[in-house]
Design an enzyme around this catalytic site. Structure first.
Site, PDB file in Angstrom:
ATOM      1  CE  LYS A  65      -3.266   2.876   0.523  1.00 10.42           C
ATOM      2  NZ  LYS A  65      -4.508   3.212  -0.037  1.00 10.42           N
TER       3      LYS A  65
ATOM      4  CE  LYS B  91      -3.385   7.176   7.500  1.00  9.28           C
ATOM      5  NZ  LYS B  91      -3.766   6.109   6.871  1.00  9.28           N
TER       6      LYS B  91
HETATM    7  P1  NAP Z   1     -12.382   9.020   7.550  1.00  6.73           P
HETATM    8  O1  NAP Z   1     -13.586   9.239   6.656  1.00  6.73           O
HETATM    9  O2  NAP Z   1     -11.838  10.022   8.154  1.00  6.73           O
HETATM   10  O3  NAP Z   1     -12.963   7.679   8.318  1.00  6.73           O
HETATM   11  C1  NAP Z   1     -11.949   7.516   9.585  1.00  6.73           C
HETATM   12  C2  NAP Z   1     -12.948   6.290  10.457  1.00  6.73           C
HETATM   13  O4  NAP Z   1     -11.853   6.020  11.542  1.00  6.73           O
HETATM   14  C3  NAP Z   1     -13.905   6.928  11.035  1.00  6.73           C
HETATM   15  O5  NAP Z   1     -14.988   5.916  11.412  1.00  6.73           O
HETATM   16  C4  NAP Z   1     -13.536   7.267  12.559  1.00  6.73           C
HETATM   17  O6  NAP Z   1     -14.686   7.477  13.534  1.00  6.73           O
HETATM   18  C5  NAP Z   1     -12.599   6.150  12.823  1.00  6.73           C
HETATM   19  N1  NAP Z   1     -11.719   6.430  13.741  1.00  6.73           N
HETATM   20  C6  NAP Z   1     -10.637   7.230  13.770  1.00  6.73           C
HETATM   21  N2  NAP Z   1      -9.923   7.328  14.855  1.00  6.73           N
HETATM   22  C7  NAP Z   1     -10.573   6.374  15.595  1.00  6.73           C
HETATM   23  C8  NAP Z   1     -10.164   6.033  17.136  1.00  6.73           C
HETATM   24  N3  NAP Z   1      -9.332   6.202  17.609  1.00  6.73           N
HETATM   25  N4  NAP Z   1     -11.152   5.200  17.354  1.00  6.73           N
HETATM   26  C9  NAP Z   1     -12.138   4.542  16.922  1.00  6.73           C
HETATM   27  N5  NAP Z   1     -12.646   4.886  15.559  1.00  6.73           N
HETATM   28  C10 NAP Z   1     -11.549   5.914  14.924  1.00  6.73           C
HETATM   29  O7  NAP Z   1     -11.389   8.128   6.843  1.00  6.73           O
HETATM   30  P2  NAP Z   1     -11.187   7.245   5.449  1.00  6.73           P
HETATM   31  O8  NAP Z   1     -11.104   8.127   4.453  1.00  6.73           O
HETATM   32  O9  NAP Z   1     -12.478   6.270   5.563  1.00  6.73           O
HETATM   33  O10 NAP Z   1     -10.129   6.517   5.394  1.00  6.73           O
HETATM   34  C11 NAP Z   1      -9.987   5.186   6.417  1.00  6.73           C
HETATM   35  C12 NAP Z   1      -8.711   4.554   6.185  1.00  6.73           C
HETATM   36  O11 NAP Z   1      -8.695   3.770   4.774  1.00  6.73           O
HETATM   37  C13 NAP Z   1      -7.443   5.233   6.452  1.00  6.73           C
HETATM   38  O12 NAP Z   1      -6.476   4.296   7.126  1.00  6.73           O
HETATM   39  C14 NAP Z   1      -7.018   5.608   5.032  1.00  6.73           C
HETATM   40  O13 NAP Z   1      -5.787   5.898   4.874  1.00  6.73           O
HETATM   41  C15 NAP Z   1      -7.484   4.357   4.225  1.00  6.73           C
HETATM   42  N6  NAP Z   1      -7.985   4.799   2.759  1.00  6.73           N
HETATM   43  C16 NAP Z   1      -8.707   5.775   2.498  1.00  6.73           C
HETATM   44  C17 NAP Z   1      -8.836   6.071   1.201  1.00  6.73           C
HETATM   45  C18 NAP Z   1      -9.855   7.222   0.729  1.00  6.73           C
HETATM   46  O14 NAP Z   1      -9.690   7.546  -0.390  1.00  6.73           O
HETATM   47  N7  NAP Z   1     -10.558   8.080   1.583  1.00  6.73           N
HETATM   48  C19 NAP Z   1      -8.523   5.303   0.124  1.00  6.73           C
HETATM   49  C20 NAP Z   1      -7.869   4.022   0.613  1.00  6.73           C
HETATM   50  C21 NAP Z   1      -7.622   3.703   1.847  1.00  6.73           C
HETATM   51  P3  NAP Z   1     -15.251   8.843  13.536  1.00  6.73           P
HETATM   52  O15 NAP Z   1     -16.597   8.711  12.757  1.00  6.73           O
HETATM   53  O16 NAP Z   1     -15.930   8.573  15.046  1.00  6.73           O
HETATM   54  O17 NAP Z   1     -14.546   9.767  13.462  1.00  6.73           O
END
Ligand code: NAP
Length: 302
Positions: A172, A240
């Site tokens: 990744k 990150k």
């Molecule tokens: P996001 O929309 O910011 O969502 C983050 C999620 O993690 C939310 O459900 C959040 O809960 C939860 N979370 C964060 N800290 C936490 C903690 N300490 N305890 C419990 N829950 C926690 O992010 P995302 O874009 O979905 O990304 C999620 C992962 O997928 C990341 O590792 C990112 O790098 C990866 N990713 C993202 C993409 C993209 O295009 N967005 C693509 C590939 C991979 P709350 O709702 O309470 O904040």
């Protein structure tokens, strides 16, 4: 018997991924730190859990998709974490992008309970999560990979078992180098086109189908020229990942020149308070250097 699936972390990615599991017919128990984000999925047939431990206690396979390494640690090991509900034979699939080294540590802790871990970070953006077309790069035990394959197939299209625990996360990071270096190239090219007085929508049409085409150009190019900075992937989360790339490159002793340049460009945008914008807003850092703005709004598709 069909395995019961749990999903922890219903953010931009988790919402779409969990929905596709429901659509594929898996019984699904969901938990999110901010409870309100479970409501829509519960309306669509999921069951809300009271904690990560509660998810683990009722499920055979528990998927996590949270932000960063400390967040996976929190839902796994902290109070009411997965570890307190997990039993021998359970499988945790971590779809977050986190440290490969921490991934190996988490796998060791789960193994003490007889539970398994697959690292299965994803690529394909919010669009891929919603459409079920993600690329999923999986590290861990081959038998657990086979066990999880129907789940991966409900969420993604390109599913690759890339090696032992942690290898998925390292692949990744390879992906993230390619994404940001591509985005830097797109930014430079569109600013060049702007300075040359070109119609940017026509530029995109002309070059997207040739050797310069890419997912970033097809999906984020139109957003850039419309100045639509809504995130598929936020700058803060992108940083990150770049921190993970630079740490790992340092540990491996390899140079990562362009990645470190992009990291520093994003940092200037974070300093301006733009960390919640999409990673395609990288172009703004070049605009600041050039004293020139992309201003072709409204011409996409025209
Ligand atoms: P996001 O929309 O910011 O969502 C983050 C999620 O993690 C939310 O459900 C959040 O809960 C939860 N979370 C964060 N800290 C936490 C903690 N300490 N305890 C419990 N829950 C926690 O992010 P995302 O874009 O979905 O990304 C999620 C992962 O997928 C990341 O590792 C990112 O790098 C990866 N990713 C993202 C993409 C993209 O295009 N967005 C693509 C590939 C991979 P709350 O709702 O309470 O904040």
């Amino acid at each position: 018997m069909q395995e019961k699936i749990g999903f922890i972390g219903l953010g931009i990615m988790g919402q779409g991924m969990a929905r596709n599991l429901l659509k594929a017919g898996f019984p699904l128990r969901v938990w999110n730190r901010t409870h309100s984000k479970t409501e829509q999925l519960v309306a669509e047939g999921a069951t809300a859990a009271s904690s990560p431990a509660d998810v683990a206690a009722h499920c055979d396979i528990i998927i996590t998709c949270v932000s960063d390494t400390p967040d996976v640690e929190a839902v796994l090991l902290h109070e009411n974490g997965i570890i307190y509900g997990a039993a021998a034979g359970n499988l945790v699939i971590d779809c977050s992008t986190i440290s490969p080294q921490a991934t190996q540590r988490f796998a060791g802790i789960l193994a003490q309970k007889g539970a398994h871990l697959l690292d299965a970070p994803v690529s394909g953006g919010s669009e891929g999560a919603a459409k079920g077309t993600l690329s999923i790069m999986v590290g861990g035990d081959e038998a657990q990979f086979s066990r999880a394959l129907p789940i991966f197939q409900a969420m993604g299209k390109t599913i690759t078992h890339v090696g032992p625990t942690g290898a998925g996360q390292t692949v990744k990071l390879v992906n993230q180098i390619l994404v940001v270096v591509t985005m830097l190239g797109i930014s430079e090219a569109l600013l060049f086109a702007q300075a040359g007085g070109l119609d940017l929508a026509k530029v995109l049409t002309a070059v997207s189908g040739g050797a310069a085409g890419s997912w970033m150009l097809a999906n984020r190019g139109p957003q850039v020229i419309q100045r639509d900075w809504r995130p598929g992937f936020t700058i803060d989360l992108q940083q990150k990942d770049l921190r993970l790339v630079l740490d790992t490159a340092d540990a491996l002793g390899v140079p990562a020149l362009t990645t470190s340049t992009v990291f520093n460009l994003y940092r200037t945008l974070q300093q301006q308070g733009l960390g919640a914008e999409g990673n395609h807003a990288l172009v703004k850092a070049l605009e600041n250097l050039a004293g020139l703005e992309i201003s072709d709004g409204g011409k996409v598709g025209g």
